[in-house]
Design an enzyme around this catalytic site. Structure first.
Site, PDB file in Angstrom:
ATOM      1  N   ARG A 261       0.857  -1.197   0.000  1.00 11.45           N
ATOM      2  CA  ARG A 261       0.000   0.000   0.000  1.00 11.45           C
ATOM      3  C   ARG A 261       0.890   1.244   0.000  1.00 11.45           C
ATOM      4  O   ARG A 261       1.363   1.683   1.039  1.00 11.45           O
ATOM      5  CB  ARG A 261      -0.939  -0.011   1.207  1.00 11.45           C
ATOM      6  CG  ARG A 261      -1.977  -1.120   1.144  1.00 11.45           C
ATOM      7  CD  ARG A 261      -2.998  -0.992   2.252  1.00 11.45           C
ATOM      8  NE  ARG A 261      -2.392  -1.162   3.573  1.00 11.45           N
ATOM      9  CZ  ARG A 261      -3.048  -1.029   4.717  1.00 11.45           C
ATOM     10  NH1 ARG A 261      -4.316  -0.695   4.718  1.00 11.45           N
ATOM     11  NH2 ARG A 261      -2.433  -1.229   5.862  1.00 11.45           N
TER      12      ARG A 261
ATOM     13  N   ASP B 155       2.105   5.159  -0.236  1.00 10.29           N
ATOM     14  CA  ASP B 155       1.594   6.404   0.336  1.00 10.29           C
ATOM     15  C   ASP B 155       1.251   7.413  -0.756  1.00 10.29           C
ATOM     16  O   ASP B 155       1.601   7.235  -1.933  1.00 10.29           O
ATOM     17  CB  ASP B 155       2.643   7.024   1.268  1.00 10.29           C
ATOM     18  CG  ASP B 155       2.898   6.186   2.507  1.00 10.29           C
ATOM     19  OD1 ASP B 155       2.005   5.403   2.881  1.00 10.29           O
ATOM     20  OD2 ASP B 155       3.987   6.322   3.098  1.00 10.29           O
TER      21      ASP B 155
ATOM     22  N   TYR C 170      12.056  -1.376  -4.042  1.00  7.62           N
ATOM     23  CA  TYR C 170      11.773   0.052  -4.233  1.00  7.62           C
ATOM     24  C   TYR C 170      13.009   0.754  -4.788  1.00  7.62           C
ATOM     25  O   TYR C 170      14.146   0.307  -4.598  1.00  7.62           O
ATOM     26  CB  TYR C 170      11.391   0.715  -2.908  1.00  7.62           C
ATOM     27  CG  TYR C 170       9.960   0.484  -2.482  1.00  7.62           C
ATOM     28  CD1 TYR C 170       8.963   1.386  -2.837  1.00  7.62           C
ATOM     29  CD2 TYR C 170       9.604  -0.631  -1.738  1.00  7.62           C
ATOM     30  CE1 TYR C 170       7.646   1.182  -2.445  1.00  7.62           C
ATOM     31  CE2 TYR C 170       8.289  -0.845  -1.340  1.00  7.62           C
ATOM     32  CZ  TYR C 170       7.318   0.065  -1.698  1.00  7.62           C
ATOM     33  OH  TYR C 170       6.014  -0.138  -1.309  1.00  7.62           O
TER      34      TYR C 170
ATOM     35  N   ARG D 276      11.177   5.727   2.984  1.00 11.24           N
ATOM     36  CA  ARG D 276      11.437   7.165   2.945  1.00 11.24           C
ATOM     37  C   ARG D 276      12.199   7.625   4.180  1.00 11.24           C
ATOM     38  O   ARG D 276      13.003   8.563   4.118  1.00 11.24           O
ATOM     39  CB  ARG D 276      10.114   7.914   2.802  1.00 11.24           C
ATOM     40  CG  ARG D 276       9.474   7.714   1.433  1.00 11.24           C
ATOM     41  CD  ARG D 276       8.026   8.140   1.419  1.00 11.24           C
ATOM     42  NE  ARG D 276       7.887   9.527   1.812  1.00 11.24           N
ATOM     43  CZ  ARG D 276       6.750  10.063   2.256  1.00 11.24           C
ATOM     44  NH1 ARG D 276       5.662   9.312   2.385  1.00 11.24           N
ATOM     45  NH2 ARG D 276       6.704  11.328   2.586  1.00 11.24           N
TER      46      ARG D 276
END
Length: 269
Positions: free
Chosen positions: A49, A51, A110, A198
């Site tokens: 999921r 952001d 990622y 992040r």
């Protein structure tokens, strides 16, 4: 039947993946499109999921459909005509009922892009690349990143969610300078906590600027809660670029193993 959907999207104008009232989300847009073309109630389960503002080139979701619904090729073709240009369903295929886009996944990959050119980011890449005003020391950043590899409690880098553990196995975290002023973080783990990637990038930016020593991020692993001095890097530089799954005969076992690791008994999920 269970269908797997491979999805790509520009997250700039989405309030993240997850369906939210009165907000434009990737899940909401895709589910409405599936419901319209297939005339079914659509409920997607997703691998990760993302952001608000985060992109994906290789998101994975699954959906259960009745036997009389459209074939995978028909569904993919009709979705291509209906979906807006910032989200694409790249493929649809039937998978075993034991396939779970979330719990069967072995790892997620990622990428985070940073431009440290003094003149800023190229205009055509401004939506997927962070512009950083100072040159970053990628050698020191790689040294610091290597100290974070392995299974740890990443509570210091996560926004905790009730009923979920913050223990993760970080399998890859390295930086490459793909162009003279383009620094790319490659991050892979069995799963990620909320805002974990992040936060890791934000911590390593402090190292690359010389504001923190290389062992500082790894030292934060001793903390049992999120630390306020770790900045969360902006969302637009981040993209989900891959999800790995085992062979079909191992899907059910992987899903059962992941549920046991990720879900804390007795708490809301």
């Amino acid at each position: 039947m269970r269908y797997r959907l491979d999805i790509s999207y520009d997250g700039s104008d989405f309030s993240g993946w997850a369906r939210q009232p009165e907000r434009r989300t990737v899940q909401g847009v895709v589910e409405r499109a599936v419901a319209t073309v297939a005339r079914i109630e659509a409920n997607l389960t997703v691998a990760g999921r993302t952001d608000a503002g985060v992109h994906a080139t290789a998101q994975v979701a699954h959906i259960d459909v009745p036997p009389e619904t459209l074939s995978p090729d028909q569904l993919a073709h009709r979705l291509a005509r209906l979906l807006p240009p910032d989200v694409r369903v790249l493929s649809v295929r039937q998978v075993p009922r034991t396939f779970d886009a979330r719990f069967s996944a072995l790892r997620r990959h990622y990428r985070y892009r940073i431009c440290d050119a003094p003149w800023g980011v190229e205009p055509l890449r401004r939506y997927d690349t962070l512009s950083h005003p100072r040159q970053l020391n990628d050698s020191v950043m790689n040294d610091a990143s290597s100290l974070l590899l392995g299974e740890h409690d990443f509570a210091a880098f996560c926004r905790r969610r009730d009923g979920a553990t913050t223990v993760r196995s970080l399998e890859r975290f390295e930086w490459s300078r793909d162009e003279p002023h383009l620094l790319v973080a490659h991050v892979a783990a069995d799963a990620f906590c909320h805002s974990m990637v992040r936060s890791l990038v934000g911590a390593l930016l402090a190292v690359g600027q010389g504001r923190r020593p290389p062992d500082w991020p790894a030292g934060l692993l001793r903390r049992s809660a999120r630390v306020s001095d770790v900045a969360v890097a902006p969302a637009h530089g981040l993209a989900l670029v891959g999800v790995d799954y085992p062979d079909d005969d191992q899907l059910a076992a992987r899903a059962e193993q992941t549920r046991a690791l990720r879900l804390v008994p007795g708490l809301a999920q």
